[in-house]
Structures are given as C-alpha cells and as structure tokens.
Design a protein around this motif. Structure first.
Motif, PDB file in Angstrom:
ATOM      1  N   SER A  35       0.831  -1.192   0.000  1.00 23.67           N
ATOM      2  CA  SER A  35       0.000   0.000   0.000  1.00 23.67           C
ATOM      3  C   SER A  35       0.866   1.243   0.000  1.00 23.67           C
ATOM      4  O   SER A  35       1.900   1.311   0.631  1.00 23.67           O
ATOM      5  CB  SER A  35      -0.910  -0.015   1.239  1.00 23.67           C
ATOM      6  N   ASP A  36       0.413   2.266  -0.721  1.00 20.48           N
ATOM      7  CA  ASP A  36       1.134   3.530  -0.747  1.00 20.48           C
ATOM      8  C   ASP A  36       0.641   4.477   0.333  1.00 20.48           C
ATOM      9  O   ASP A  36       1.153   5.576   0.484  1.00 20.48           O
ATOM     10  CB  ASP A  36       0.969   4.193  -2.131  1.00 20.48           C
ATOM     11  N   GLU A  37      -0.370   4.067   1.058  1.00 14.09           N
ATOM     12  CA  GLU A  37      -0.945   4.942   2.071  1.00 14.09           C
ATOM     13  C   GLU A  37      -0.026   5.005   3.284  1.00 14.09           C
ATOM     14  O   GLU A  37       0.605   4.039   3.661  1.00 14.09           O
ATOM     15  CB  GLU A  37      -2.329   4.428   2.494  1.00 14.09           C
ATOM     16  N   GLY A  38       0.010   6.183   3.926  1.00 19.20           N
ATOM     17  CA  GLY A  38       0.832   6.338   5.116  1.00 19.20           C
ATOM     18  C   GLY A  38       0.113   5.870   6.356  1.00 19.20           C
ATOM     19  O   GLY A  38      -1.040   5.463   6.332  1.00 19.20           O
ATOM     20  N   SER A  39       0.830   6.000   7.486  1.00 17.03           N
ATOM     21  CA  SER A  39       0.255   5.518   8.736  1.00 17.03           C
ATOM     22  C   SER A  39      -0.856   6.413   9.239  1.00 17.03           C
ATOM     23  O   SER A  39      -1.579   6.061  10.149  1.00 17.03           O
ATOM     24  CB  SER A  39       1.358   5.412   9.790  1.00 17.03           C
ATOM     25  N   SER A  40      -1.027   7.589   8.638  1.00 22.41           N
ATOM     26  CA  SER A  40      -2.053   8.497   9.126  1.00 22.41           C
ATOM     27  C   SER A  40      -3.460   8.006   8.859  1.00 22.41           C
ATOM     28  O   SER A  40      -4.397   8.471   9.472  1.00 22.41           O
ATOM     29  CB  SER A  40      -1.872   9.867   8.471  1.00 22.41           C
ATOM     30  N   ILE A  41      -3.643   7.050   7.945  1.00 22.02           N
ATOM     31  CA  ILE A  41      -4.993   6.561   7.669  1.00 22.02           C
ATOM     32  C   ILE A  41      -5.343   5.357   8.530  1.00 22.02           C
ATOM     33  O   ILE A  41      -6.418   4.802   8.414  1.00 22.02           O
ATOM     34  CB  ILE A  41      -5.146   6.157   6.183  1.00 22.02           C
ATOM     35  N   GLU A  42      -4.447   4.953   9.437  1.00 17.38           N
ATOM     36  CA  GLU A  42      -4.687   3.723  10.173  1.00 17.38           C
ATOM     37  C   GLU A  42      -5.911   3.806  11.068  1.00 17.38           C
ATOM     38  O   GLU A  42      -6.442   2.804  11.485  1.00 17.38           O
ATOM     39  CB  GLU A  42      -3.458   3.361  11.012  1.00 17.38           C
ATOM     40  N   ASP A  43      -6.336   5.067  11.398  1.00 14.62           N
ATOM     41  CA  ASP A  43      -7.512   5.207  12.256  1.00 14.62           C
ATOM     42  C   ASP A  43      -8.731   4.580  11.623  1.00 14.62           C
ATOM     43  O   ASP A  43      -9.665   4.190  12.308  1.00 14.62           O
ATOM     44  CB  ASP A  43      -7.776   6.691  12.523  1.00 14.62           C
ATOM     45  N   ALA A  44      -8.754   4.506  10.288  1.00 21.54           N
ATOM     46  CA  ALA A  44      -9.956   4.040   9.602  1.00 21.54           C
ATOM     47  C   ALA A  44      -9.964   2.537   9.380  1.00 21.54           C
ATOM     48  O   ALA A  44     -10.887   2.018   8.801  1.00 21.54           O
ATOM     49  CB  ALA A  44     -10.065   4.751   8.252  1.00 21.54           C
ATOM     50  N   ASP A  45      -8.927   1.827   9.819  1.00 20.82           N
ATOM     51  CA  ASP A  45      -8.840   0.396   9.560  1.00 20.82           C
ATOM     52  C   ASP A  45      -9.267  -0.408  10.770  1.00 20.82           C
ATOM     53  O   ASP A  45      -8.948  -0.068  11.904  1.00 20.82           O
ATOM     54  CB  ASP A  45      -7.407   0.008   9.186  1.00 20.82           C
ATOM     55  N   PHE A  46      -9.950  -1.514  10.487  1.00 19.39           N
ATOM     56  CA  PHE A  46     -10.281  -2.445  11.565  1.00 19.39           C
ATOM     57  C   PHE A  46      -9.016  -3.169  11.995  1.00 19.39           C
ATOM     58  O   PHE A  46      -8.206  -3.573  11.170  1.00 19.39           O
ATOM     59  CB  PHE A  46     -11.331  -3.446  11.090  1.00 19.39           C
ATOM     60  N   ASN A  47      -8.865  -3.329  13.285  1.00 24.46           N
ATOM     61  CA  ASN A  47      -7.670  -3.990  13.815  1.00 24.46           C
ATOM     62  C   ASN A  47      -8.097  -5.088  14.783  1.00 24.46           C
ATOM     63  O   ASN A  47      -8.779  -4.829  15.773  1.00 24.46           O
ATOM     64  CB  ASN A  47      -6.791  -2.957  14.523  1.00 24.46           C
ATOM     65  N   TRP A  48      -7.691  -6.319  14.489  1.00 18.24           N
ATOM     66  CA  TRP A  48      -8.104  -7.460  15.319  1.00 18.24           C
ATOM     67  C   TRP A  48      -7.571  -7.324  16.742  1.00 18.24           C
ATOM     68  O   TRP A  48      -8.265  -7.648  17.710  1.00 18.24           O
ATOM     69  CB  TRP A  48      -7.604  -8.757  14.682  1.00 18.24           C
ATOM     70  N   ASP A  49      -6.339  -6.862  16.886  1.00 19.41           N
ATOM     71  CA  ASP A  49      -5.760  -6.719  18.222  1.00 19.41           C
ATOM     72  C   ASP A  49      -6.617  -5.823  19.103  1.00 19.41           C
ATOM     73  O   ASP A  49      -6.942  -6.159  20.248  1.00 19.41           O
ATOM     74  CB  ASP A  49      -4.352  -6.134  18.110  1.00 19.41           C
ATOM     75  N   GLU A  50      -6.953  -4.653  18.549  1.00 14.51           N
ATOM     76  CA  GLU A  50      -7.761  -3.696  19.308  1.00 14.51           C
ATOM     77  C   GLU A  50      -9.138  -4.277  19.618  1.00 14.51           C
ATOM     78  O   GLU A  50      -9.652  -4.130  20.727  1.00 14.51           O
ATOM     79  CB  GLU A  50      -7.910  -2.399  18.510  1.00 14.51           C
ATOM     80  N   PHE A  51      -9.728  -4.934  18.630  1.00  9.08           N
ATOM     81  CA  PHE A  51     -11.076  -5.459  18.810  1.00  9.08           C
ATOM     82  C   PHE A  51     -11.105  -6.529  19.904  1.00  9.08           C
ATOM     83  O   PHE A  51     -11.990  -6.552  20.755  1.00  9.08           O
ATOM     84  CB  PHE A  51     -11.587  -6.029  17.483  1.00  9.08           C
ATOM     85  N   LEU A  52     -10.126  -7.430  19.878  1.00  8.28           N
ATOM     86  CA  LEU A  52     -10.074  -8.477  20.899  1.00  8.28           C
ATOM     87  C   LEU A  52      -9.830  -7.876  22.278  1.00  8.28           C
ATOM     88  O   LEU A  52     -10.381  -8.333  23.285  1.00  8.28           O
ATOM     89  CB  LEU A  52      -8.973  -9.488  20.568  1.00  8.28           C
ATOM     90  N   GLU A  53      -9.016  -6.809  22.313  1.00 13.46           N
ATOM     91  CA  GLU A  53      -8.745  -6.170  23.602  1.00 13.46           C
ATOM     92  C   GLU A  53      -9.983  -5.480  24.145  1.00 13.46           C
ATOM     93  O   GLU A  53     -10.295  -5.577  25.332  1.00 13.46           O
ATOM     94  CB  GLU A  53      -7.605  -5.164  23.405  1.00 13.46           C
ATOM     95  N   GLU A  54     -10.712  -4.795  23.265  1.00  9.25           N
ATOM     96  CA  GLU A  54     -11.896  -4.064  23.713  1.00  9.25           C
ATOM     97  C   GLU A  54     -13.019  -4.994  24.146  1.00  9.25           C
ATOM     98  O   GLU A  54     -13.750  -4.714  25.094  1.00  9.25           O
ATOM     99  CB  GLU A  54     -12.385  -3.147  22.579  1.00  9.25           C
ATOM    100  N   THR A  55     -13.172  -6.101  23.436  1.00  9.24           N
ATOM    101  CA  THR A  55     -14.268  -7.021  23.759  1.00  9.24           C
ATOM    102  C   THR A  55     -13.880  -8.027  24.835  1.00  9.24           C
ATOM    103  O   THR A  55     -14.742  -8.722  25.361  1.00  9.24           O
ATOM    104  CB  THR A  55     -14.703  -7.793  22.497  1.00  9.24           C
ATOM    105  N   GLY A  56     -12.581  -8.133  25.132  1.00  7.98           N
ATOM    106  CA  GLY A  56     -12.144  -9.104  26.128  1.00  7.98           C
ATOM    107  C   GLY A  56     -12.264 -10.533  25.647  1.00  7.98           C
ATOM    108  O   GLY A  56     -12.269 -11.471  26.462  1.00  7.98           O
TER     109      GLY A  56
END
Length: 893
Positions: A35-56
């Motif tokens: 991908s040519d996109e920078g890290s600034s767009i990462e807010d818009a991506d689903f992330n399994w790590d975050e999701f598993l952490e939030e849902t426990g």
C-alpha cells in the motif's frame, strides 16, 4: 508437530492491516499488499488486536481450522525421495529423504543414515541443487554417498535398489520449471479449469474456470457463462465436489451444465464451450498435486425413508426433521427437509457419509437445541416418537453419522472470520455464541441487515482464523462503530530526522546474505518462507531494549512466511523496549531500495497510549539476514541479537567483551554530554534540574533494592526494570529519558557481564555487586554521599548471601539422565511433575508431547496450544529452557 508449531507462531500476529472494501460484494475485490498509504490513515482500519482487547474475547485457535492448516502445507510430503548435491563435494549427488517441510524449506536426510538425525539439514527448494530420482543417470552425474557413511555398506547399488523400491519420489515438475517450490494452493492460478459436480446429481459434472484464488478459496465460473458473474460459486479447493478435468470421462459420468443455467445457452453453444475448455485443459493441465489432500469418501449405510435431523441449507438458522429420499450408490444419497403441507417446497441436498449438517434423531433434544417442526405439522410440541409413528419411518442408526461430539477446540465467545451464507463473497468478523457437539452458532458482525445466528459445522470450510483475510489480502467486513472507539486513543508515529550513527548500516557485514535481487516471480509464495530466527538473549541489547524483557522472550520464532515471522519478531522487540514508541520510530527508518518488501502496520503501547507506524518488512528469505542486521544496527544492539544464527556460548561479534561504544556512539557520549557534575545541580539554569534530581533519587532506591535481593539474574533484573519503567513520573525529555532509563538499566546488567567471563552469568553479576560494594566507581561514590549507605552488611552476611545465590544457581542447573530426544510422553510427564509446573503435566499427557516435541515448544506455541495465560506459560517455558540448555550441554555435540 514442527509444521504446526511454525504455523501457530507465524499466524498469531497477522492482525494489523485490513484492505479497504471493494465496491462489488459479488467479486470481493482485493487490495495489493504494498500500500502507498501512510500511517495516518490507520484510524480508519479495523484492527483485530484492538477489537479483541476491547471485547475481552480470544481468537479461535488456528489449529482448529483443519482446512487452513492443510492449505499451508507443502506439495512435498515426508518420505519422498530426491537427489541432492553432496555438501562436502557439490559435484557429486546422493539420494535423500524428506523428513519434514515448512513452506519452501525441506528437512532432508541422506539415505543410509537410517534413524540417525545428526546429519539432517535444511535446504531451500528454490535455491538448492535438488533433482528427481533418476536425474543423475540421465545427465551422467556421479551418484556417491557422503564421506561420513561411505564405509557403512559394501554394495551401495543394492542398498539404493532396496531403499527406493516402493518409495514415493518427489515430482519432477515441483523441482524444476515454473512450478518449482509451489504449494498446492499456489498451483491453482486464475483461468485454471476444474470439473465441478452438480449440486443435486452426483453423476453430472460441468467445467468451471477459476476467476479468483484467495488462499485456496476459489471463485468459480461455469464455462460458457464468461460474460456474467451472477452464477459464480465460492468453494474451498479441498471440496469433494471439485475434480481434475478428465475425471468425469474416466468414470463415465455425464458432462452437462446444471439445470438452472441450461436454458441460458443453446445446445450448440454449450457444446462449443465444452470443446474449447477441454482443449485448454489438455494444453495447460492443472497439476495433480492440487488434489492430493482430497479425502476419499467412505461408504454410507442409509436407506430410503430413514429419518434424521439436518441443518436447513436455505435457512442455516434452523435444524429440521429430514428424510432420506434417494440413494444413488454406496457413496451418495439425497436428503430432503420434511414439509407436510399439501404443496411442499422441496429443499433437497446431495449428501455422503461425512456430509456436514446431518445429525441423528434426538440430537437436538440431547444437546438442548431447539428443533424446528416441519412446515404443516399440526401438533403443538414436536415429538420424534409420535412423528415416526405417524410417518411409519425408522430413524437412521448412529453408525451412519460421523463423530457428532467433536468440537475441535472451539468454545463460546471466541472470535473468527466467517463467510456470510447470504452473500458467499463476503467474509465477516464472527463471534461464537454457542457450541453444541460439532455444531456452533455464529453471530456475524457488521452486516447491513441484522441476521439471526447461523449454524455451521466445526469442520466447515467457510470459517477461517483471525487474520486470515489480512494474510490473503481479502476484504473483511468489520463490526459497526469499531473505528470510532479507537480514534480517541491512537497517536500516529511519524519518522523523525535522525542523527547519523558512527556505525553506518552500509558497513555492517553482509556475509550472511547475498545482495538481494528484485522479485520477478509474481505472486508465487515459493520463496517467501523465513528460516527459524533466534533471539540470542546473551547478546548486547543496546540503549533501546530492556535486557530483562529480552530474556523473557522465546528462544526462536518460525520457520514460516517471511512477513509473518518478521512481524512477530519486531512486535516482540517493540514490547521489550524501554520506550516502545522510540523503537517504533526507529523501525520506520529501516529500508533499502533493493528490498522486495511490503508495508505492515506495527503498534506500540506506552503510558496508556497506542502508537502505530508503517514499517517495511522484506518478503523473501534471501533478504531476511540482511534485514535483521539492519534493524539491529538501527537499534544500536549486537547484530546477532535476533538473527538466523543461533549464538550458543560466545557471540561471533564478541559483544560481551566490547565496550558499549562498539555499537552505540551516542549511547556512550550522552553520559558525558548531558549528565551534570555531581554537586553542581544547584547551579543549573535549565529546566533539567528537577528531572535530574528525581532520576538520581530513584536510581539510589533502585540500587538498594537490587543489592538487597538474594539473587541477581535476568528475570529479576527484568521485573525490577519493568516496575521502574512503568512509574508515572518517567522523564519525557527524549535525550534525558534515554540517558537515564537506558544507562541505569544497562549499568545493572550489561556492564557486569561485559567485564566478567560470561560462562556463568548469574554468578558473575553476584560477585561483581558484592566486591564493588567496598570500592565504588567515582560517579557512584559521589552519588552515595547524599544518601544512606546501602551496604551496611557484615562480612558474614555477605558470605551467606553469596552462598545462597550459588546454591540457587546450582539448583537451577539441570543434569539429565537421558537424551530428551529419546523421551517418551511418560518421561516428559514425569519430568514436569518434578518441577513447579506439576499441575500442567496432564496437558502433556493429553496432547502426547514427547521429548522431541518438548524441545520444539516456544512461548507462543505454549500459550496457543495449551491455552495458558502469560504467567504460567513463562513459568513452564523456563523449565523447558532448562531442558534445552542441559540438552545442548550434554548431548548436542
């Protein structure tokens, strides 16, 4: 065992970058990895790590997905024979046996060694001099046994004839030519032709073309309907309905298009399309290795009229009474959902003995599941006994069904990725809401229209482990509003301008890796398998990494897919840092224009904030060693801290005896540049006064704690450092923070091991701390003048302390009575029961872990396979490491 462990280790962290959704739900358009996109767009991506952490919640184990594990296996099978160049004399060759495989890597043993594993060696299919059996004879090459076993047999020709009789030889097309090193999934390319069995008639087939291959999940289109995608089907390549072109003719079956599309074309058009596809298949046949893992169908015992329970294929939210309405032969039958209305809607499915979703009568009652009565049923409560009497039918006996209680390790609340039954091109985040026997109920997240929980078999090929879509660059439908919860918490790391180091990356030796060449192999996964990477705990850890946390990391990661193994290692390195954000920023700057890389998103957590950055990771095995050395150079640590080279005792770089300026120019200078002379703190004009004083006071407390402890070892150092690093008043100034936190910790760990021979590290640290107490260095002596003296112990107390530490070290040193490679499961269980991990012994018994498997266990494997929390897993790995160390000391040579 090794292949499975590698897979677990390499798939565990594939959870950061999710492609953007395609516009068409029918085709599931994919996005390229690079991908040519920078890290600034990462807010818009689903992330399994975050999701598993939030849902426990936890992710379903990767080992539960049998079809995915099979798809990752090599086309080569253990036991296959081939010819390989002799290591001592490359101009001669000898026959070798494949012991095990991992991607494009093969573990080989020369024929003649028997069960002796000492000479086993790994080789890369893409680069090694490998050939099919018979190649030497055809090309007038010398076939000669290795020197080590040359005298073992008098007549090697007779030995070879006996050894090769009845043996499987490695296919020539997988050792030479365009298919070299490819696994079965890679062999299926776009436009490949396959025969597809009709959904209702087992004796009718039609040819389909592969439109898309997503990790073995195939999007298929009927030949003759190339202009429309309305009738496309999605099937996993292991589905028994798929056969090689020619299967139908060999078995004298009918070749006709399915009834629901037959009217779309004229007979002549269908005939023309068939002839063209048969010619194309003859010119470009699909290798038979694609179908090597297809299971053979077993005979069934059903008869017409038998009753059973079945999941409704049109509405997979219900289990209904069903009947066997037709028996085609001893392999196939037709099952129809019961409908008692005057004008029933016929819902039939073609089944075999191992079909998913068919269950014996009373299964729902025994498992507490609601059975949906047949449409038109007049009674209030459905009862099987009354219903059978009313129909005059018998129940299918239990022997007709496969094991109905096998859950494959799935449990309630686990997360996975699953196909939407109403839109087979869509894969969604799914939660397991219930598991009953071999059926589980899934709730699909992120659907536009709410849907009831749908029922799926635990061996369904429409479910996938967490991270599967990302690993295969396919769209994953995320949960609703998952992004909004994270936007407030994430800080994006941007690269900062860095001062040049005195050890330029260009000057680091490249002996371990040739100059990489640009990749020209397209999307082939053949050369993308990474060798085992070792975390060499004894090597110098530099200013960024906490030596105590490094000591807690597993000894090795992989082998497996390059990107996944390196991503796992980098994540571990980030988590072992004093300031993870700083390491993440440094990793962003590691790059080389000649690398064949892909961008991956890594994250770091520090003081309640989550940082993300895009890091370039090499994709091919020939660039792994160079990548590791460049990362180590950027982190100013020993080039062998993590690398494909295992450092047993003494590092080739001699990092234990060099001064710290060997790898860290600024690290050595900061002390003199920033640290003010003791006694001049009151004259400082800048705002550094308070931080310096606070850091100095905290350092004195830390030193006292260290010297009061009864033993100084890596784990103790790590825990002490970790507790200090997590304190809320850590100095925010970049240079000051690095100077104080980094140098303080390394003063307690690295310098001691640098000045004392490192063969017995714990004792070295202990003796140094005790002898230096009477003669502190100038800086240390000045600092102590402002605080109570920590060493007020008597000589007797010092002696007692040293004796206790020596005693503890001797207790930790393990002497083995026998070689762990020869341990049985019982021997392993007996050893575990003698340790402080005795309650875990039954797990080793249940999972049949013998000595060889024990030596392969790492921290990620233990956590995944044994489902242990981090604390008990680390405790167990400590005992396993003791066995490994003793094994290397007593038996490895």
């Amino acid at each position: 065992m090794e292949t499975r462990a590698s897979f677990i280790a390499t798939m565990r962290e594939t959870q950061h970058l999710s492609p953007e959704k395609g516009q068409s739900p029918a085709n599931g358009n994919r996005e390229q990895f690079d991908s040519d996109e920078g890290s600034s767009i990462e807010d818009a991506d689903f992330n399994w790590d975050e999701f598993l952490e939030e849902t426990g919640a936890s992710a379903a184990p990767h080992t539960s997905f049998k079809h995915v594990e099979i798809s990752l296996q090599s086309s080569f099978q253990p036991g296959m024979k081939l010819e390989v160049a002799n290591k001592s004399n490359p101009d001669t060759y000898w026959v070798a046996t494949i012991i095990t495989t991992c991607g494009q890597l093969l573990l080989l043993r020369y024929c003649g060694y028997g069960d002796d594993r000492r000479a086993d060696f790994w080789c890369d299919v893409m680069t090694a001099d490998l050939h099919p059996v018979g190649w030497c004879t055809q090309n007038n090459k010398v076939l000669m046994p290795p020197d080590a076993i040359k005298e073992k047999y008098m007549d090697w020709t007779e030995f070879l004839i006996h050894d090769l009789t009845g043996a499987r030889t490695a296919p020539a097309n997988l050792l030479e030519g365009p298919l070299r090193g490819k696994n079965p999934v890679d062999l299926i390319t776009v436009d490949s032709l396959i025969e597809l069995q009709d959904s209702q008639n087992p004796f009718q087939y039609w040819i389909v073309s592969v439109v898309e291959n997503v990790g073995g999940r195939l999007r298929l289109r009927y030949v003759g309907l190339e202009e429309t995608e309305s009738y496309d089907q999605w099937l996993f390549y292991l589905d028994c309905r798929l056969r090689p072109v020619g299967w139908c003719q060999e078995n004298k079956y009918r070749m006709d298009p399915p009834a629901d599309i037959y009217s779309l074309k004229t007979i002549s058009e269908w005939k023309c399309a068939l002839e063209k596809s048969l010619n194309d298949a003859a010119n470009f046949p699909l290798p038979m290795e694609v179908f090597k893992d297809h299971a053979d169908l077993r005979s069934h015992f059903f008869t017409v009229g038998m009753k059973l329970e079945a999941v409704n294929i049109r509405e997979p939210f219900h289990i209904c009474p069903a009947s066997v309405t037709k028996v085609f032969n001893n392999h196939y039958l037709q099952v129809t959902i019961d409908d008692l209305r005057p004008e029933p809607s016929k819902i039939s499915m073609l089944c075999h003995a191992d079909s998913l979703g068919i269950l014996p009568v009373q299964w729902c009652l025994k498992n507490g599941v609601n059975l949906t009565p047949p449409k038109g049923y007049s009674g209030q409560d459905f009862d099987w006994a009354d219903y059978q009497k009313q129909c005059g039918a018998e129940a299918a006996p239990h022997l007709c069904f496969r094991n109905t209680s096998f859950s494959r390790g799935f449990t309630k609340n686990m997360k996975l990725e699953a196909v939407n039954p109403r839109n087979p091109a869509e894969i969604c985040v799914a939660s397991i809401t219930s598991v009953k026997g071999r059926l589980m109920w899934l709730h699909l997240e992120g659907l536009q229209m709410p849907s009831p929980e749908y029922i799926v078999d635990v061996e369904s090929m429409d479910i996938f482990p967490v991270g599967w879509c990302e690993a295969n660059a396919y769209n994953l439908t995320p949960p609703h509003k998952a992004v909004l919860r994270r936007k407030r918490r994430i800080a994006v790391v941007q690269p900062e301008k860095q001062l040049p180091s005195t050890v330029p990356v260009e000057k680091i030796p490249h002996d371990l890796c040739p100059v990489p060449q640009p990749d020209t192999t397209g999307t082939s996964n053949g050369r993308y398998c990474c060798p085992q990477l070792y975390i060499n705990h004894r090597c110098f850890s530099g200013p960024y990494l906490n030596k105590g946390r490094i000591a807690e990391l597993p000894q090795s990661v992989g082998p497996g897919k390059c990107v996944l193994v390196l991503k796992e290692v980098l994540s571990m390195v980030i988590n072992a840092a004093y300031k993870p954000g700083s390491v993440l920023r440094e990793l962003q700057l590691v790059e080389d224009p000649q690398w064949n890389f892909q961008e991956e998103t890594l994250k770091a957590k520090y003081r309640g904030k989550t940082y993300r950055a895009t890091v370039k990771i090499v994709r091919t095995s020939d660039q792994v060693a160079d990548f590791c050395r460049r990362v180590c150079a950027k982190l100013e640590c020993c080039p062998n801290l993590f690398s494909p080279v295992l450092v047993a005792e003494v590092c080739p770089e001699n990092c234990s005896i060099h001064t710290k300026t060997k790898y860290t120019y600024y690290y050595g200078k900061r002390k003199r540049i920033i640290k003010p002379p003791i006694g001049e703190n009151n004259n400082m004009k800048s705002g550094h006064v308070k931080p310096a004083r606070r850091r100095k006071r905290r350092k004195s407390i830390f030193v006292q704690k260290k010297r009061r402890s009864t033993a100084v070892d890596l784990n103790a150092a790590g825990s002490a450092e970790e507790s200090e690093d997590d304190e809320p008043d850590v100095i925010e100034d970049e240079t000051g923070s690095e100077e104080t936190s980094s140098e303080l910790r390394d003063d307690q760990t690295d310098t001691s091991s640098a000045e004392v021979p490192s063969t017995r590290p714990r004792r070295a640290v202990t003796l140094r701390s005790s002898t230096e107490s009477d003669r502190p260095p100038p800086m240390e002596r000045a600092r102590r003048s402002r605080r109570p003296q920590p060493h007020s112990y008597s000589e007797a107390e010092k002696c007692t302390q040293v004796k206790e530490e020596i005693k503890q070290e001797e207790e930790e040193k393990l002497i083995l009575d026998s070689n762990p490679l020869e341990w049985t499961v019982t021997d392993v269980v007996r050893f575990i029961k003698l340790t402080d991990c005795a309650p875990l012994a039954k797990i080793f018994q249940e999972q049949d872990i013998d000595g060889q498997a024990l030596l392969l266990l790492t921290l990620p494997t233990v956590q995944e396979c044994m489902e242990l929390k981090l604390g008990p897993a680390i405790k167990l790995c400590h005992q396993i490491e003791r066995v490994k160390v003793a094994f290397y000391a007593q038996y490895a040579n």
